[in-house]
Design an enzyme around this catalytic site. Structure first.
Site, PDB file in Angstrom:
ATOM      1  N   CYS A 198      -5.426   6.866   2.231  1.00  0.00           N
ATOM      2  CA  CYS A 198      -6.067   5.654   1.733  1.00  0.00           C
ATOM      3  C   CYS A 198      -6.825   4.910   2.821  1.00  0.00           C
ATOM      4  O   CYS A 198      -6.245   4.152   3.598  1.00  0.00           O
ATOM      5  CB  CYS A 198      -5.080   4.704   1.076  1.00  0.00           C
ATOM      6  N   ALA A 346      -3.683   8.058  -6.403  1.00  0.00           N
ATOM      7  CA  ALA A 346      -4.537   8.100  -7.592  1.00  0.00           C
ATOM      8  C   ALA A 346      -5.217   9.455  -7.706  1.00  0.00           C
ATOM      9  O   ALA A 346      -5.347  10.019  -8.786  1.00  0.00           O
ATOM     10  CB  ALA A 346      -5.584   7.000  -7.528  1.00  0.00           C
ATOM     11  N   CYS A 378      -8.324   2.753  -4.657  1.00  0.00           N
ATOM     12  CA  CYS A 378      -7.767   1.993  -3.542  1.00  0.00           C
ATOM     13  C   CYS A 378      -7.778   0.512  -3.903  1.00  0.00           C
ATOM     14  O   CYS A 378      -8.820  -0.142  -3.784  1.00  0.00           O
ATOM     15  CB  CYS A 378      -8.596   2.246  -2.279  1.00  0.00           C
TER      16      CYS A 378
END
Length: 442
Positions: A198, A346, A378
């Site tokens: 991320c 995700a 994010c």
């Protein structure tokens, strides 16, 4: 996270080592040789993080009789996206960890070992106990390695002297302790070069800490630096203006192309390799009272040493089908694969569906039937109580789940991240329930 799945990998899947360097294991060091009679398996999944467990559950929902083995040494499984919230007192760390055996589907065989060598030509691999295992299909979901040793002096001072990181379960509470105590001085936040789990996570620690200091009326007494090894604040240009407004609001000293290379915690000093516009690199020393570090992140050594990896050491897959480019019986997903998407939970949530459907298709001698579009998400926690929900795919294409301007900070996105997404992770994603995770068909 996937679509609404913003089950972001602030910090991706469980941080467990599912692979080991065969040159450094006790067995290899003692000259031990593996058993020549491998154990047979139908489907082997290496890695019991979000990708491995979620995929096993999704496969079993499609074919309940499928025989699946998960190779995973860790007895604990972590929901890492919440650690940024732990670092500012907004989430209970105990709610980010569960026992691994409680999450693995009941019919799945769990081998509590690490993979130390792969032999894809013979459809087999070797485990840390020396056993050899043959498979019909292999899924590699090993994640990546946090290279704490890649920064000189860091390991010796982590968790003390004001040096912390939300990238570790045991250190996120220390971050919160430091944030509460700091009332003046210099706070430095760092971000290493890509790829990392991320890309927004280093900034989340920055914004949330500043938001807390602002609420306590001490932000004006704290000099805040953000040293980013990359050339831009965020890789998807559409979100940069909104983020820059918060950089200005918190009066952050932003330095790009600045990479943390060494730390002396006792002396309160950090050194950065800073590249100028001509490509010249200089070493810059900074003093600090608070230092939040994000470590360099690299592929596991066993993948780099195997024929599964590309030139950089990531499991080499087709970015749409997630099938290995040289070994059709093998698929990869998660932070350790070569697909050029953002490394977030995700992304994993959608990749699970792609791998499940394409794996079962290939077992029937059919071509892959589903494509991954690079979706990742994010939730950028720009202040306590508000989030810019960044959802995007390959090439930075915006892919918002909701019909709202995704660049606007929203209270609803905060509620989604803090209260909804953890439940989606534990009770949907890891159970094979693919709500809003459907990718497109080929």
């Amino acid at each position: 996270m996937a679509s609404m799945t913003s089950l972001t990998n602030d910090l991706s899947t469980a941080e467990q080592i599912t692979t080991a360097d065969p040159t450094t294991t006790p067995l290899a060091a003692n000259g031990w040789k593996a058993d020549t009679q491998p154990v047979g398996h139908d489907v082997i999944i290496v890695g019991g993080g979000a990708g491995g467990i979620g995929l096993a559950a999704s496969l079993l929902r499609r074919e309940p009789a499928l025989q699946i083995t998960i190779i995973e040494p860790s007895e604990k499984h972590y929901y890492q996206p919440a650690w940024t919230l732990v670092g500012v007192g907004q989430f209970n760390p105990d709610n980010t960890v569960k026992p691994t055996p409680n999450l693995i589907p009941a019919t799945v065989n769990w081998l509590k070992h690490s993979a130390i060598a792969f032999d894809p030509e013979n459809n087999q691999l070797t485990l840390s106990d020396g056993s050899v295992h043959r498979y019909k299909n292999l899924i590699v979901a090993v994640g990546l390695k946090l290279d704490w040793g890649g920064i000189e002096g860091l390991e010796e001072t982590l968790g003390s002297n004001g040096v912390t990181s939300n990238y570790r379960f045991d250190l996120a509470p220390y971050t919160w302790s430091l944030v509460q105590k700091l009332e003046s001085g210099r706070a430095i936040f760092t971000q290493p070069g890509m790829p990392i789990k991320c890309a927004g996570a280093p900034q989340k620690a920055l914004y949330l800490s500043c938001s807390y200091w602002e609420s306590k009326g001490v932000l004006s007494k704290i000099s805040v630096d953000f040293d980013n090894a990359g050339g831009v604040l965020f890789g998807v240009a559409a979100f940069v203006p909104a983020l820059m407004r918060y950089i200005a609001r918190y009066k952050v000293n932003l330095t790009v192309n600045s990479n943390l290379v060494a730390v002396d915690g006792a002396a309160g000093k950090a050194w950065f390799a800073v590249k100028d516009g001509d490509g010249q690199i200089s070493r810059v020393e900074k003093s600090f009272d608070f230092l939040h570090v994000v470590p360099p992140q690299v592929p596991h050594d066993v993948i780099k040493a195997s024929r599964l990896g590309n030139a950089d050491g990531w499991v080499e897959v087709d970015q749409k089908t997630l099938q290995h480019v040289r070994y059709p019986a093998i698929f990869g997903l998660g932070d350790g694969c070569s697909a050029p998407n953002a490394k977030t939970v995700a992304a994993v949530r959608k990749q699970i569906v792609v791998v499940a459907e394409n794996l079962l298709a290939t077992r029937k001698k059919l071509a892959p039937v589903t494509e991954y579009d690079g979706y990742g998400a994010c939730p950028l926690t720009v202040e306590i109580g508000k989030i810019v929900l960044a959802e995007f795919g390959y090439g930075g294409k915006l892919m918002p789940t909701f019909p709202l301007d995704p660049t606007v900070p929203r209270r609803s996105a905060w509620i989604l991240k803090k209260s909804v997404l953890p439940a989606i992770y534990w009770y949907l994603m890891l159970k094979g329930r693919e709500w809003l995770a459907r990718p497109r068909k080929v």
